[in-house]
Design an enzyme around this catalytic site. Structure first.
Site, PDB file in Angstrom:
ATOM      1  N   ARG A 192      17.142   9.039  14.367  1.00 55.56           N
ATOM      2  CA  ARG A 192      15.939   8.335  14.855  1.00 55.56           C
ATOM      3  C   ARG A 192      14.706   9.198  14.575  1.00 55.56           C
ATOM      4  NH1 ARG A 192      14.443   8.702  20.038  1.00 55.56           N
ATOM      5  NH2 ARG A 192      16.535   8.405  20.876  1.00 55.56           N
ATOM      6  N   TYR A 220      -4.650  -7.850   6.546  1.00 52.82           N
ATOM      7  CA  TYR A 220      -3.347  -8.517   6.481  1.00 52.82           C
ATOM      8  C   TYR A 220      -3.098  -9.267   7.801  1.00 52.82           C
ATOM      9  CZ  TYR A 220       1.720  -8.922   6.324  1.00 52.82           C
ATOM     10  OH  TYR A 220       3.003  -9.402   6.352  1.00 52.82           O
ATOM     11  N   ASP A 229      -5.081   0.851   4.493  1.00 58.80           N
ATOM     12  CA  ASP A 229      -3.840   0.206   4.056  1.00 58.80           C
ATOM     13  C   ASP A 229      -3.899   0.123   2.525  1.00 58.80           C
ATOM     14  OD1 ASP A 229      -1.865  -1.620   3.248  1.00 58.80           O
ATOM     15  OD2 ASP A 229      -2.056  -2.845   5.062  1.00 58.80           O
ATOM     16  N   LYS A 278       6.644  -3.774  -0.480  1.00 59.54           N
ATOM     17  CA  LYS A 278       5.986  -4.466  -1.589  1.00 59.54           C
ATOM     18  C   LYS A 278       6.158  -3.656  -2.883  1.00 59.54           C
ATOM     19  CE  LYS A 278       4.831  -7.133   1.809  1.00 59.54           C
ATOM     20  NZ  LYS A 278       3.535  -7.096   2.454  1.00 59.54           N
TER      21      LYS A 278
HETATM   22  C1  LIG Z   1       3.239  -6.927   3.762  1.00 59.80           C
HETATM   23  C2  LIG Z   1       2.048  -6.176   4.193  1.00 59.80           C
HETATM   24  C3  LIG Z   1       2.035  -5.492   5.416  1.00 59.80           C
HETATM   25  C4  LIG Z   1       3.211  -5.532   6.369  1.00 59.80           C
HETATM   26  O1  LIG Z   1       4.338  -4.914   5.839  1.00 59.80           O
HETATM   27  P1  LIG Z   1       5.858  -5.289   6.271  1.00 59.80           P
HETATM   28  O2  LIG Z   1       6.655  -4.309   5.491  1.00 59.80           O
HETATM   29  O3  LIG Z   1       6.085  -6.708   5.889  1.00 59.80           O
HETATM   30  O4  LIG Z   1       5.941  -5.090   7.743  1.00 59.80           O
HETATM   31  C5  LIG Z   1       0.898  -4.795   5.745  1.00 59.80           C
HETATM   32  N1  LIG Z   1      -0.175  -4.765   4.942  1.00 59.80           N
HETATM   33  C6  LIG Z   1      -0.203  -5.420   3.763  1.00 59.80           C
HETATM   34  C7  LIG Z   1      -1.429  -5.339   2.917  1.00 59.80           C
HETATM   35  C8  LIG Z   1       0.897  -6.150   3.357  1.00 59.80           C
HETATM   36  O5  LIG Z   1       0.853  -6.814   2.193  1.00 59.80           O
END
Ligand SMILES: *Cc1c(COP(=O)(O)O)cnc(C)c1O
Length: 393
Positions: free
Chosen positions: A59, A112, A184, A209
């Site tokens: 963890r 997002y 982000d 992604k």
């Molecule tokens: C998909 C995404 C997230 C969230 O990520 P998860 O892995 O689905 O929790 C956050 N920010 C952006 C820009 C995203 O495309």
């Protein structure tokens, strides 16, 4: 020459992989163990008190996961890195760990969808003041930050209309105001954009992604100032939003080809955006690589490539969107982006599924919009596919 001075393509392959790996493996093994066992109490105690290297419990830390974190740290050029079970775990744990009731966050309206939900619902519920400014209004962002805040949260390019923020400008304003900046970087990846080099304190990622790149693993990462990463890591140890060894391995496997994939996806999106702009069935194309995109100059300055995601609006209502999506053969209709497979969908089922139709309209998202995330297929095949689908509008 140090690995950290080498190109991202090299770091993506070799970064964090200290040799020899266990059992002489040539690739990072999946260490599928919850606790770690020690031969005696003294060596266990040394590891538990960080007097020696060693893992105690997965963890908190795990050898496979550690390689992923170290690779991400080197790719973004940060002091420290930690990881999470998903991108939203990275974002929510970071915000919850770093903010206290009574503090103020400044962000943009086009975050997002899941992040917007934190800003509009969960953080205000915890007594944190949230100010969201119009994304393309850089003066309004400066003013909101300068009015006093503790944390600035940014995303660029944004979802799904690919708006661009000037990161160097926003982070400079935040620094003057004494605020931490988090960016982000999911859409850009460190191949296209390095926010820490543009003054950000922390970078968050959905590794689900482009980083993993194959739509087969969820994960998240946080990279940046060591003192801040430590605070978030200690919080995540307790929330348990930990990246597990198996998805960490999948992400590591994906990361090896990150540079190849992203450069190909940049080129494909660039070509497709220019093609769509000339198409009679398309009313608008959103891509920062287009010279008439309002954020083009800033994007050209702060990004090494314009990214693999674009959006376009078709001439018509949601039924036209459905006809185009039905006509596309080389896409998955799926709520993700950054995969080797091309993915497409409307904001209503992808980035802004958490929003109501009214909220989407308020954010300036056209109902005829389709987000298109280029995979690594042959660009000419994708263009043929788009042309035949658009002929149905
Ligand atoms: C998909 C995404 C997230 C969230 O990520 P998860 O892995 O689905 O929790 C956050 N920010 C952006 C820009 C995203 O495309």
């Amino acid at each position: 020459m140090h690995l950290s001075d080498m190109d991202s393509a090299t770091i993506a392959v070799w970064g964090g992989e200290e040799t020899p790996l266990a059992f002489g493996a040539a690739q990072v093994p999946i260490v599928q163990s919850a606790p770690f066992a020690y031969p005696d109490e003294d060596s266990w105690m040394d590891a538990a008190l960080h007097r020696s290297d060693g893992h105690i419990y997965s963890r908190n830390t795990n050898p496979t996961v550690h390689v992923f974190e170290e690779k991400m740290r080197l790719l973004e050029g940060g002091e420290a890195a930690t990881s999470f079970s998903s991108g939203m775990a990275a974002i929510s744990n970071s915000l919850f760990a770093l903010l206290r009731p009574g503090q103020r966050v400044v962000s943009i309206r086009d975050s997002y969808g899941g992040t917007s939900k934190l800003f509009l619902d969960f953080l205000p519920g915890m007594g944190i003041d949230v100010t969201l400014v119009e994304t393309s209004d850089a003066d309004a962002l400066d003013a909101a930050i300068a009015a006093g805040c503790d944390l600035v949260y940014l995303e660029t390019p944004t979802n799904p209309t690919l708006k661009i923020l000037d990161l160097a400008r926003a982070t400079a304003t935040a620094r003057k105001a004494g605020a931490i900046t988090i960016v982000d970087n999911t859409f850009s990846t460190p191949i296209n954009q390095r926010p820490l080099h543009l003054g950000a304190d922390l970078v968050v990622h959905s590794a689900t992604k482009f980083l993993g790149g194959h739509d087969d693993a969820l994960g998240g990462a946080l990279i940046g100032r060591a003192d801040l990463v430590r605070r978030v890591f200690e919080y995540r140890e307790i929330t348990g939003a930990t990246l597990a060894a198996f998805p960490a391995y999948m992400l590591l496997r994906g990361l090896k080809t990150l540079s190849l994939r992203v450069k190909r996806q940049n080129q494909t999106a660039f070509s497709i955006s220019h093609m769509l702009r000339e198409h009679p069935a398309v009313t608008q194309v959103f891509y920062p690589g287009l010279e008439d995109h309002p954020g083009h100059a800033v994007a050209a300055r702060q990004m090494a490539g314009f990214g693999g995601v674009l959006s376009f609006a078709v001439n018509g209502d949601f039924n036209a969107v459905k006809r185009v999506l039905d006509g596309l053969k080389l896409v998955h209709r799926a709520a993700s982006l950054g995969s080797v497979n091309t993915l497409a969908g409307p904001p209503a089922t992808t980035s802004h599924v958490e929003c109501t139709a009214e909220q989407r309209a308020e954010l300036g998202i056209p109902e005829g919009l389709i987000r298109y995330s280029c995979g690594v297929e042959d660009p000419a095949d994708l263009m043929d596919d788009l042309n035949s689908a658009l002929a149905k509008v």
